[in-house]
Design a protein around this motif. Structure first.
Motif, PDB file in Angstrom:
ATOM      1  N   THR A 298      66.553 -22.998  73.121  1.00  0.00           N
ATOM      2  CA  THR A 298      67.147 -22.704  71.765  1.00  0.00           C
ATOM      3  C   THR A 298      66.718 -23.945  70.845  1.00  0.00           C
ATOM      4  O   THR A 298      66.799 -25.048  71.188  1.00  0.00           O
ATOM      5  CB  THR A 298      68.652 -22.765  71.830  1.00  0.00           C
ATOM      6  OG1 THR A 298      69.019 -23.954  72.636  1.00  0.00           O
ATOM      7  CG2 THR A 298      68.919 -21.568  72.793  1.00  0.00           C
ATOM      8  N   GLU A 393      64.995 -12.193  70.873  1.00  0.00           N
ATOM      9  CA  GLU A 393      66.105 -12.218  71.873  1.00  0.00           C
ATOM     10  C   GLU A 393      65.987 -10.844  72.578  1.00  0.00           C
ATOM     11  O   GLU A 393      66.654  -9.941  72.938  1.00  0.00           O
ATOM     12  CB  GLU A 393      67.635 -11.842  71.240  1.00  0.00           C
ATOM     13  CG  GLU A 393      67.827 -13.056  70.237  1.00  0.00           C
ATOM     14  CD  GLU A 393      68.053 -14.414  70.887  1.00  0.00           C
ATOM     15  OE1 GLU A 393      68.013 -14.582  71.918  1.00  0.00           O
ATOM     16  OE2 GLU A 393      68.164 -15.513  69.864  1.00  0.00           O
ATOM     17  N   GLU A 396      68.219  -8.836  75.259  1.00  0.00           N
ATOM     18  CA  GLU A 396      69.494  -8.314  74.442  1.00  0.00           C
ATOM     19  C   GLU A 396      69.549  -6.792  75.409  1.00  0.00           C
ATOM     20  O   GLU A 396      68.619  -6.132  75.017  1.00  0.00           O
ATOM     21  CB  GLU A 396      69.525  -8.512  73.235  1.00  0.00           C
ATOM     22  CG  GLU A 396      70.194  -9.829  72.691  1.00  0.00           C
ATOM     23  CD  GLU A 396      71.414  -9.922  73.273  1.00  0.00           C
ATOM     24  OE1 GLU A 396      72.341  -8.938  73.330  1.00  0.00           O
ATOM     25  OE2 GLU A 396      71.843 -11.204  73.752  1.00  0.00           O
ATOM     26  N   SER A 428      62.523 -15.043  73.432  1.00  0.00           N
ATOM     27  CA  SER A 428      63.808 -15.522  74.046  1.00  0.00           C
ATOM     28  C   SER A 428      64.093 -16.862  74.828  1.00  0.00           C
ATOM     29  O   SER A 428      62.857 -17.352  75.151  1.00  0.00           O
ATOM     30  CB  SER A 428      64.036 -14.320  74.990  1.00  0.00           C
ATOM     31  OG  SER A 428      65.450 -14.729  75.684  1.00  0.00           O
ATOM     32  N   LYS A 619      75.121 -15.762  68.893  1.00  0.00           N
ATOM     33  CA  LYS A 619      73.685 -15.763  68.499  1.00  0.00           C
ATOM     34  C   LYS A 619      73.259 -16.139  67.259  1.00  0.00           C
ATOM     35  O   LYS A 619      74.299 -15.874  66.520  1.00  0.00           O
ATOM     36  CB  LYS A 619      73.039 -14.318  68.733  1.00  0.00           C
ATOM     37  CG  LYS A 619      72.834 -13.587  70.116  1.00  0.00           C
ATOM     38  CD  LYS A 619      72.859 -12.232  70.232  1.00  0.00           C
ATOM     39  CE  LYS A 619      73.926 -11.820  71.167  1.00  0.00           C
ATOM     40  NZ  LYS A 619      74.584 -10.508  70.700  1.00  0.00           N
ATOM     41  N   GLN A 651      72.644 -16.238  80.598  1.00  0.00           N
ATOM     42  CA  GLN A 651      71.841 -15.854  79.276  1.00  0.00           C
ATOM     43  C   GLN A 651      72.823 -16.488  77.869  1.00  0.00           C
ATOM     44  O   GLN A 651      72.721 -17.069  76.934  1.00  0.00           O
ATOM     45  CB  GLN A 651      71.643 -14.651  78.879  1.00  0.00           C
ATOM     46  CG  GLN A 651      70.180 -14.155  79.460  1.00  0.00           C
ATOM     47  CD  GLN A 651      70.131 -12.861  79.773  1.00  0.00           C
ATOM     48  OE1 GLN A 651      71.158 -12.018  79.601  1.00  0.00           O
ATOM     49  NE2 GLN A 651      68.864 -12.321  80.086  1.00  0.00           N
ATOM     50  N   GLN A 655      72.846 -19.460  75.359  1.00  0.00           N
ATOM     51  CA  GLN A 655      72.803 -19.034  73.955  1.00  0.00           C
ATOM     52  C   GLN A 655      74.172 -19.988  73.276  1.00  0.00           C
ATOM     53  O   GLN A 655      73.506 -20.528  72.203  1.00  0.00           O
ATOM     54  CB  GLN A 655      73.160 -17.679  73.599  1.00  0.00           C
ATOM     55  CG  GLN A 655      72.150 -16.640  74.075  1.00  0.00           C
ATOM     56  CD  GLN A 655      70.784 -16.809  73.553  1.00  0.00           C
ATOM     57  OE1 GLN A 655      70.590 -17.338  72.295  1.00  0.00           O
ATOM     58  NE2 GLN A 655      69.612 -16.345  74.194  1.00  0.00           N
TER      59      GLN A 655
END
Length: 805
Positions: A298, A393, A396, A428, A619, A651, A655
């Motif tokens: 991230t 992403e 998802e 991702s 997100k 996840q 995130q």
DNA sequence: AGCACGCCGACT
DNA sequence: GTCGGCGTGCTC
């Protein structure tokens, strides 16, 4: 070349008509009709919309049976040949009706609506008395009118005597928005003449015409004219009546963007970003249908890689598709695209109105834009020279459509990339196991970004064991550690995000005496308490009821709501920190259109200290002043009965963690958990994807789940429990006797929600590695269902690669 | 899907 | 006798 016969897929989703029907093309249409055009055709006793999927010279259909195309709806076909091929592929891949596959590619504005109308065939006096009055205004009246007034018998009589006839009218929206402009006459002399005619008493009119003479032939906004000349609408209308100007209508696109954005240019890339970008662009140059998996922690700047890859794509004069999970949730994301590519971007997501969606679609169809940023269905953007497809992403679950056609946007993306010979880029921080496994096997090309773009360190993460808190006497939902951290940020005027992983944990109403939980009348699921209107609501069927005063089971009045909804958390925060400004983001506060944007914007501008919300804030949030992220309960998603529970938890935690410390200020994350030792929680602490992947793969291997096996889920439901069970068993028997021995068929079992909308649900799971007979067998099963079981009230659905079981 | 056709039971 | 119940079959 002209063809006399059109093959048409009609707008009727039913098994026996899921094939092309041949129609004669009237001569004047022959030069205009194309594959992908929409047409109106007679079908049985009615008129329906259809899609031309083929054109040919001849047909086997006997001359007395074939009918003519009534109307060609589009001058330009709405679907390309690519889309027609794609629809055929989708039909096979997801086992759906071809018409459903075609419809899903178009904006809903282009879908037809049907109305049954009754038309007058004779003089009104000949009609029965009670029907006469309805036809006074018009010779065509909606059938519903008679249905409501119980006049069907009389109506039927009149129809059989040919006094009236039933007509099926196809209506379609697709309304182009027009604005009214004023076109000033081209001829100055004519205007002078008009001016001379105007009586001296009409000073305003005279002044206006004098002004118009200065602007001969121009097309202007009425408002501009009025303000410039200080006239009123009445004056303008008067001179228009004199012929000095006229109103014209101009087609415009509805503008879903409320905000102007500043233009930005490319940022400097890190070495890792440069390597990734180069690989992608060289694949674009080589015209390779290659799939990349961009795995970046991230804050590693994946978006900048997307932007520059798209720039390259535009330089090559090709188009790009960018998919984002439910885009309205990340306005910051779309802004980044709009600020880089300006007017070349169309945006498609569920937050737009029908008309806005249609206009964005038209921008693509008419070649006015080169980039589409959108949610799942944007994968069908009607570009004809695609150079790059991006799924941000990638892991998802919103990329999988939950109703027919049950497609996964990733699969469609790869199909289109093969059609256009262009790369697909999956991005991702926490790739799905399937994708990562494919990258390991070199089916996808792995690109890695290990460092954050601005070289910030990852936030420090602390996991708090809530069992210990409980032992030491803290029974609130906030650990001491979290309370302390919040206080520090509030003092420093830094911002806080509190994340409530609410799934399966929302407020329910429970009787303290007998333990009864108030459940939905139609579904086997507990009702959720909504404070805003003091009601209990079923999240599955929409059923609502008032909060009961006493227990429906034992009549005790010790009944109250439990659980931790966002509203409850908000109350608790305000008790602890009365001075804190809390912004709550949940279904209740974001129902209105654009509410997301407004709330986030207000938070970004520092109008609140704490942002409190559910998944939706996990997100995309990118605000420099956020330095603390708190996860109130990390475990709630861990214990869901789904093989992906651990993956989803990992996840989610990764995130949310990524939201903190995205600029110079260091970030801190506090995760509260009752099972802190679980690997999904522990490994998310340092964003250790690789070890998590290894561990989770071992688990999947042992349990026989994807990516080691493919899944297919069959659901059978019926109002009657026994019927549902019986036909679920029949399905399983059928599958067992037709599929290979190495395919494991589990079930039938009761579905997770055993009753939904008054239907009992059973399911069966198929696990397989390679099974060539699967699709044909499922096709046979669905044939059996559609031709026979359906009449008994059974509903059977097949979901290949289900996202949840 | 949505409709017509057609074959059997209970009513003006 | 007829009205209307819904089983069956068709739609270029």
């Amino acid at each position: 070349m002209t063809f006399r016969i059109a093959e048409v897929i009609v707008d009727v989703a039913a098994y026996p008509v899921d094939r092309p029907f041949d129609y004669l093309v009237p001569e004047q249409m022959q030069s205009l009709i194309e594959c992908g055009s929409r047409v109106k055709v007679p079908f049985g006793p009615r008129n329906v919309l259809g899609f031309v999927v083929g054109l040919k010279e001849d047909t086997d259909v006997p001359i007395d049976k074939i009918k003519e195309v009534t109307k060609l709806i589009d001058i330009e076909p709405v679907l390309t040949t690519e889309m027609l091929q794609l629809a055929k592929w989708l039909k096979n891949k997801t086992i759906c009706f071809e018409i459903d596959a075609l419809q899903v590619m178009l904006p809903s504005a282009l879908r037809a609506k049907y109305e049954k109308m009754v038309t007058l065939q004779t003089d009104i006096e000949n009609l029965p008395i009670d029907l006469q009055e309805h036809f006074k205004k018009s010779g065509r009246v909606n059938y519903k009118v008679f249905e409501k007034l119980h006049l069907l018998q009389t109506l039927k009589m009149a129809i059989s005597h040919k006094l009236l006839a039933v007509e099926y009218v196809v209506k379609q929206q697709g309304n182009v928005k027009e604005i009214r402009k004023v076109k000033i006459a081209d001829d100055a002399n004519q205007l002078n003449e008009i001016s001379a005619q105007i009586s001296n008493r009409a000073k305003k009119q005279k002044l206006l015409v004098e002004w118009l003479i200065q602007h001969v032939g121009k097309v202007m906004d009425p408002e501009t004219i009025l303000t410039e000349t200080n006239s009123s609408m009445a004056v303008l209308q008067a001179v228009i009546d004199l012929g000095a100007a006229k109103f014209v209508h101009q087609e415009v696109y509805r503008d879903p963007f409320t905000k102007e954005v500043k233009k930005t240019t490319s940022l400097h890339l890190t070495d890792e970003q440069t390597v990734a970008l180069e690989k992608i662009t060289s694949s674009m140059e080589n015209k390779q249908p290659e799939t990349f998996l961009l795995h970046g922690v991230t804050g590693s700047g994946k978006t900048e890689v997307y932007l520059q890859a798209i720039q390259q794509c535009l330089n090559d004069d090709k188009e790009a598709i960018v998919l984002v999970p439910e885009i309205s949730l990340t306005p910051q994301m779309t802004e980044r695209f709009r600020s880089r590519f300006g007017e070349l971007v169309a945006v498609m997501h569920s937050g737009l109105s029908v008309g806005e969606k249609y206009d964005e679609w038209r921008k693509v169809h008419e070649g006015k834009v080169k980039v589409v940023v959108g949610a799942r269905s944007a994968i069908f953007a009607p570009f004809d020279n695609v150079g790059l497809i991006i799924l941000d992403e990638e892991h998802e679950s919103t990329y999988k459509q939950e109703d027919s056609p049950r497609y996964h946007a990733r699969d469609v993306a790869i199909w289109r990339s093969e059609y256009h010979n262009c790369p697909v880029l999956l991005g991702s921080a926490t790739p799905s196991l399937e994708s990562y496994a494919r990258a390991q096997k070199n089916v996808y090309t792995l690109l890695t970004l290990k460092q954050r773009a601005l070289k910030q360190s990852l936030p420090t993460v602390e996991i708090v064991d809530m069992r210990e808190e409980l032992k030491s006497g803290n029974r609130s939902m906030f650990s001491e550690k979290l309370v302390e951290s919040i206080r520090i940020r509030l003092d420093k005027k830094e911002q806080i995000v509190l994340f409530l992983n609410r799934r399966g944990y929302s407020s329910f109403v429970l009787c303290r005496d007998c333990g009864t939980v108030v459940q939905c009348e139609n579904c086997d699921i507990s009702l959720t308490y909504h404070r805003s209107n003091e009601k209990l609501k079923c999240h599955y069927c929409g059923y609502e009821q008032h909060v009961p005063r006493e227990c429906p089971q034992c009549q005790s009045d010790h009944i109250r709501f439990f659980g931790t909804g966002t509203q409850k958390v908000e109350e608790e925060i305000l008790k602890l920190f009365p001075e804190a400004r809390v912004l709550r983001m949940d279904v209740d506060t974001t129902r209105q259109k654009g509410a997301h944007e407004k709330l986030l914007e207000s938070f970004g501008e520092g109008h609140a200290d704490i942002l409190l919300g559910t998944q939706m804030i996990a997100k995309g949030l990118d605000f420099p002043n956020i330095t603390l992220v708190g996860v109130l309960s990390a475990d709630t998603s861990l214990h869901l009965p789904d093989y992906r529970a651990a993956e989803k938890t990992f996840q989610l935690l990764t995130q949310v963690g990524g939201r903190a410390g995205r600029s110079a200020l260091p970030g801190e994350v506090v995760i509260q958990s009752y099972t802190p030792e679980h690997y999904a929680i522990e490994l998310s602490k340092e964003q250790h994807y690789e070890p998590f992947y290894q561990l989770e793969m071992t688990m999947r291997h042992q349990a026989g789940y994807p990516p080691y096996y493919y899944l297919a889920l069959i659901q059978v439901s019926h109002e009657d429990l026994m019927m549902a069970a019986e036909y679920a068993q029949k399905s399983v028997d059928y599958l067992r006797s037709n599929l290979s021995f190495n395919v494991s068929i589990i079930g039938p079992t009761v579905a997770g929600i055993s009753r939904l909308q008054n239907r009992y649900r059973y399911q069966c799971l198929i696990k397989y590695k390679i099974e060539p007979k699967l699709i044909p067998t499922l096709m046979q099963l669905i044939k059996l269902y559609r031709s026979d079981w359906i009449k008994k009230g059974i509903i059977l659905t097949i979901d290949l690669d289900p996202s949840t079981i």
